[in-house]
Design an enzyme around this catalytic site. Structure first.
Site, mmCIF file in Angstrom:
data_model
loop_
_atom_site.group_PDB
_atom_site.id
_atom_site.type_symbol
_atom_site.label_atom_id
_atom_site.label_comp_id
_atom_site.label_asym_id
_atom_site.label_seq_id
_atom_site.Cartn_x
_atom_site.Cartn_y
_atom_site.Cartn_z
ATOM 1 N N GLY A 17 0.819 -1.212 0.000
ATOM 2 C CA GLY A 17 0.000 0.000 0.000
ATOM 3 C C GLY A 17 0.851 1.260 0.000
ATOM 4 O O GLY A 17 1.931 1.302 0.598
ATOM 5 N N ALA A 25 31.298 15.132 44.787
ATOM 6 C CA ALA A 25 30.564 15.969 43.841
ATOM 7 C C ALA A 25 31.527 16.679 42.896
ATOM 8 O O ALA A 25 32.576 17.166 43.303
ATOM 9 C CB ALA A 25 29.721 16.986 44.596
ATOM 10 N N HIS A 63 26.508 12.908 43.281
ATOM 11 C CA HIS A 63 26.004 14.070 42.546
ATOM 12 C C HIS A 63 27.050 14.711 41.642
ATOM 13 O O HIS A 63 28.246 14.690 41.925
ATOM 14 C CB HIS A 63 25.442 15.151 43.483
ATOM 15 C CG HIS A 63 25.959 15.106 44.879
ATOM 16 N ND1 HIS A 63 25.146 15.040 45.980
ATOM 17 C CD2 HIS A 63 27.224 15.071 45.367
ATOM 18 C CE1 HIS A 63 25.887 14.990 47.080
ATOM 19 N NE2 HIS A 63 27.138 15.010 46.735
ATOM 20 N N GLN A 98 5.664 -5.760 -5.990
ATOM 21 C CA GLN A 98 4.509 -5.440 -6.825
ATOM 22 C C GLN A 98 4.819 -4.089 -7.466
ATOM 23 O O GLN A 98 4.711 -3.047 -6.827
ATOM 24 C CB GLN A 98 3.217 -5.369 -6.007
ATOM 25 C CG GLN A 98 1.987 -5.120 -6.874
ATOM 26 C CD GLN A 98 0.720 -4.862 -6.058
ATOM 27 O OE1 GLN A 98 0.800 -4.469 -4.895
ATOM 28 N NE2 GLN A 98 -0.439 -5.057 -6.666
#
EC number: 2.7.7.23
Length: 455
Positions: free
Chosen positions: A11, A379, A362, A73
């Site tokens: 399609g 950190a 962190h 096709q």
């Protein structure tokens, strides 16, 4: 008698308004056509033929891993013409099952029922009754309930348009029958196409038994013609997944805000999944895992009693039991958290192993790093793994303590139980059991004054 499956996927999909062929659009993270192929494989056919048209080379390139026989096709002359391209590749004695590449949720149960209830020399179709059958072919029956024909919506008369029983397009018969009927089709209809559905009238005319098997629900035979239909089907699929998981002991806080995108998603009982969570690809969650809101997990394994906090993004990682991740953490491919490890907010990891009981709480980047047990990463720590040309590895051994705002310029090793002073930039190994500081000594400049602004 063997089973051959023909999937019609030619399609043009104009209503999708997309440069991507319709059958490549995903539902639940998997292309529409691939979903149909996966279902067909569960029936154990000896061959799956896919008839493609629009964007054919692109479709084949993207889905070249599928175990199918591709057939082109070249002209879009209708479903009957599409099957005609594939039928020469089927043996006369084969049972042929015809599916559609844009009907992704057809169930193996319905297909098995169709195959089992269709006589060996007969023709069977999957039917459904819809409250609004607009645009779909109608099932025409005689006074005894026997199927006589299928009339497409555009060709239907006014009284036929009132029929709510529709043809789903899914059909089975023998290859020999199709080789006999398909050349007899004509295109004397509104769309000037060769309709596969016209084979039903040909079967009836020669006394071939024709039967219908009802779909279990409307959604399993719903075709995708435009983006809105795809969106509605996506939400239906996600509700199905949420229900399946809930019945297996998983708490889904809001099924309308949950997305499972992949076939290999395994979740143990007593897992809690908050809102807006996306599970993609191969995801395994063990018992008592808690997933916070707005989390993305892709191709990841999470061990029992682990908590993934809000807004974390995790891909191709292994997280073992009793870990904590996030909030706002990012674990990139190759990340491993050993048991009891913790990754906090605004931490990024890539190809890094964080050892048992170790923490990076962190504001940290860890790339190409091997971290031992019970390490504290302060950190602002960065492992500088890239020199502009190559990636290098950092090793941090058991018990090390990395102070805040430290840059570790790879390749180097931080020894066992070493301590690195805050603000240090290291480019050489730090010995075990020692404090290493690499920063300029603080000094105060006496008599210095700020410059004054010019008027």
């Amino acid at each position: 008698m063997g089973l051959s499956v023909i999937i019609l996927a030619a399609g043009q999909g104009k209503r999708m308004a997309s440069s991507t062929p319709k059958i490549l659009h995903p539902l639940g993270g998997i292309p529409l056509l691939e979903r149909v192929v996966n279902t067909a494989r569960l029936l154990n056919p000896h061959t799956i033929h896919v008839v493609y048209g629009n964007g054919g080379s692109h479709v084949r390139e993207k889905l070249n891993y599928l175990p199918v026989h591709w057939i082109e096709q070249s002209q879009p002359l209708g479903t009957g013409h599409a099957v005609l391209q594939a039928i020469p590749f089927c043996q006369n004695e084969d049972r042929v099952l015809i599916l559609y590449g844009d009907v992704p949720l057809i169930s193996p149960k319905t297909l098995n029922s169709l195959l089992e209830n269709t006589p060996s020399n007969g023709l069977g179709v999957v039917v459904a009754e819809l409250p609004d059958p607009t645009g779909l072919g109608r099932i025409i029956r005689d006074d005894f309930g026997n199927i006589l024909s299928i009339v497409e919506h555009k060709d239907a008369e006014e009284h036929q348009l009132k029929i709510r029983e529709i043809n789903t397009g899914i059909m089975t018969t023998t290859a020999m029958n199709l080789k006999k009927w398909l050349p007899q089709l004509n295109n004397n209809n509104c769309q000037k196409e060769y309709y596969l559905t016209d084979t039903v009238a040909l079967a009836v005319a020669e006394g071939c038994p024709v039967g219908g098997v009802a779909a279990q629900c409307c959604e399993e035979v719903q075709g995708v013609n435009d983006r809105w239909e795809l969106t509605k089907l996506e939400r239906y699929y996600q509700r199905l997944m949420a229900k399946k998981l809930s019945l297996a002991g998983v708490t889904i806080i809001d099924p309308e805000r949950f997305d499972a995108r992949g076939e290999n998603i395994e979740i143990a009982p007593d897992v809690v999944i908050d809102v807006n969570v996306i599970l993609e690809g191969n995801v395994q969650l063990d018992r008592n895992v808690r997933i916070g809101p707005n989390v993305i997990l892709k191709n990841t394994t999470v061990g029992e009693n682990t908590e993934i906090h809000a807004n974390s993004v995790i891909e191709a990682a292994v997280i073992k039991a009793n870990c904590s991740v996030g909030p706002f953490a990012r674990l990139r491919p190759g990340s491993v958290l050993e048991e009891g490890a913790k990754v906090g907010n605004f931490v990024e990891m890539k190809k890094t192993t964080l050892g048992r009981g170790s923490k990076a709480n962190h504001l940290t980047y860890l790339g190409d790093t091997i971290i031992g047990k019970n390490v504290n990463v302060g950190a602002g720590t960065i492992t500088c793994n890239y020199d502009g040309a190559n990636k290098w590895q950092t090793k941090i051994e058991d018990g090390a303590f990395i102070g805040s705002n430290v840059a570790l310029v790879a390749p180097l090793t931080v020894g066992k139980n070493a301590t690195i002073g805050a603000g240090s930039t290291l480019s050489q190994d730090a010995p075990p059991d020692q404090l290493t500081v690499a920063r300029e000594r603080q000094r105060t400049i006496k008599g210095w004054h700020r410059p004054t602004k010019k008027e």
